[in-house]
Design an enzyme around this catalytic site. Structure first.
Site, mmCIF file in Angstrom:
data_model
loop_
_atom_site.group_PDB
_atom_site.id
_atom_site.type_symbol
_atom_site.label_atom_id
_atom_site.label_comp_id
_atom_site.label_asym_id
_atom_site.label_seq_id
_atom_site.Cartn_x
_atom_site.Cartn_y
_atom_site.Cartn_z
ATOM 1 N N HIS A 1 -16.540 3.666 -2.777
ATOM 2 C CA HIS A 1 -16.936 4.944 -3.383
ATOM 3 C C HIS A 1 -18.439 5.181 -3.194
ATOM 4 O O HIS A 1 -18.871 6.292 -2.938
ATOM 5 C CB HIS A 1 -16.636 4.942 -4.884
ATOM 6 N N GLY B 1 -12.430 9.626 1.214
ATOM 7 C CA GLY B 1 -12.337 8.404 2.015
ATOM 8 C C GLY B 1 -11.170 8.445 2.996
ATOM 9 O O GLY B 1 -10.096 8.954 2.691
ATOM 10 N N GLU B 2 -11.396 7.855 4.176
ATOM 11 C CA GLU B 2 -10.314 7.727 5.169
ATOM 12 C C GLU B 2 -9.252 6.741 4.719
ATOM 13 O O GLU B 2 -8.171 6.700 5.279
ATOM 14 C CB GLU B 2 -10.892 7.242 6.503
ATOM 15 N N GLN C 1 -3.952 11.866 2.425
ATOM 16 C CA GLN C 1 -4.621 12.715 1.434
ATOM 17 C C GLN C 1 -5.772 13.490 2.078
ATOM 18 O O GLN C 1 -5.963 14.686 1.831
ATOM 19 C CB GLN C 1 -5.160 11.844 0.293
ATOM 20 N N MET D 1 -11.056 -1.850 0.547
ATOM 21 C CA MET D 1 -11.433 -1.776 -0.865
ATOM 22 C C MET D 1 -10.615 -0.696 -1.555
ATOM 23 O O MET D 1 -10.424 0.390 -1.008
ATOM 24 C CB MET D 1 -12.924 -1.463 -0.992
HETATM 25 O O1 PAF Z 1 -8.565 9.667 -4.009
HETATM 26 C C1 PAF Z 1 -8.679 9.821 -5.237
HETATM 27 O O2 PAF Z 1 -9.366 9.067 -5.927
HETATM 28 C C2 PAF Z 1 -7.939 10.970 -5.917
HETATM 29 O O3 PAF Z 1 -6.713 11.196 -5.308
HETATM 30 C C3 PAF Z 1 -8.759 12.274 -5.979
HETATM 31 C C4 PAF Z 1 -9.066 12.811 -4.587
HETATM 32 C C5 PAF Z 1 -10.074 12.014 -6.710
HETATM 33 C C6 PAF Z 1 -7.986 13.348 -6.742
HETATM 34 O O4 PAF Z 1 -7.687 12.944 -8.038
#
Ligand code: PAF
Length: 286
Positions: free
Chosen positions: A41, A152-153, A158, A189
């Site tokens: 993150h 993130g990839e 998503q 991670m």
């Molecule tokens: O990847 C995540 O942590 C979640 O799916 C997100 C994009 C913050 C949406 O809640």
């Protein structure tokens, strides 16, 4: 050096921060998260910083993206330590709304998705997941009106879903991707890695090893079907139960049979005990 990062919980406070920074001519970057932050993150925050003077991190465990038997209630909630970590990368603001702020009484709107959200990958195992993700991300992008947002990839499907949504709905925020960060043994991670027992943690890197080996062999010209079958065997041999392990078109997630059909991404979800790991790798261009 570490800074204390201010935390706001209302859309009004978020917007007044954004207005004030914009008035000074600064660009705003957004990093949406569900908290339980790790170095992956923090690298997204650093990526956002390359494109914006100010970086806002959102922390919200979004109930609508969890299925009925998933880990919503036990998902780690660690706001205080998350804020400390964000201080080390000088994030400018944390937006940590409550469920009531995000889904007030009478909330009745959901984003409906096709395309990469219906690729028969995560969506096969988590049918309502991407509608929940897209709805909350649409809200966060509207609330913050950021210039860029970084995802993130690691959650590759998503990422494509969010790209498509932002493009299809003409959202003003530019969506950027941050690479997956890995532990030294290759495990991607993830906030969910804390669920792994010591024994499963020792087995977990086999997933990435199998995916990278498959990617290298496909890049070298071996037949995709054969390579993927052997990758699945290796993953099962390491003790995983597989949900999917597939080579797909990297842009559309369409099924792909031959190397020349497009850029390829290998995506996997597999379970070690009760812990579900997902990962993906690119097949290098040959
Ligand atoms: O990847 C995540 O942590 C979640 O799916 C997100 C994009 C913050 C949406 O809640």
């Amino acid at each position: 050096m570490s800074f204390e990062v201010p935390v706001v919980a209302t859309i009004e406070d978020l917007r007044s921060f954004v207005r004030a920074r914009r008035a000074d001519g600064e660009r705003i970057g957004l990093v949406p998260t569900m908290g339980a932050l790790h170095a992956g993150h923090l690298s997204l925050v650093e990526e956002a910083r390359r494109h914006a003077e100010r970086v806002i991190v959102t922390i919200f465990v979004n109930p609508t993206q969890f299925g009925p038997n998933e880990d919503f209630l036990r998902y780690p909630r660690t706001l205080a330590t998350d804020c400390e970590k964000l201080g080390t990368v000088a994030a400018d603001l944390v937006f940590a709304p409550t469920v009531e702020v995000m889904y007030p009484k009478g909330f009745a709107t959901t984003v409906t998705l096709e395309g990469p959200a219906k690729a028969d990958l995560e969506d096969r195992f988590r049918p309502a997941h991407f509608a929940g993700v897209a709805t909350v991300v649409a809200k966060l992008l509207n609330q913050a009106q950021a210039d860029i947002a970084v995802f993130g990839e690691k959650d590759y499907q998503q990422l494509l879903v969010i790209h498509h949504m932002a493009r299809d709905l003409d959202m003003a925020t530019r969506i950027l991707a941050g690479p997956t960060l890995r532990d030294p043994d290759g495990l991607a991670m993830s906030s969910r890695n804390v669920y792994l027992s010591a024994e499963d943690r020792a087995r977990a890197p086999a997933l990435y090893r199998a995916l990278s080996d498959a990617a290298a062999r496909i890049a070298a010209g071996e037949a995709i079907g054969h390579v993927m079958a052997e990758a699945r065997e290796a993953i099962v041999g390491a003790g995983f139960d597989i949900d999917y392990v597939e080579a797909r078109h990297a842009d559309t997630l369409a099924r792909i049979a031959r190397r020349h059909e497009g850029p390829i991404r290998i995506l996997a979800a597999a379970r070690l005990g009760a812990t579900r790991l997902i990962d993906n790798v690119a097949v290098p261009a040959s």
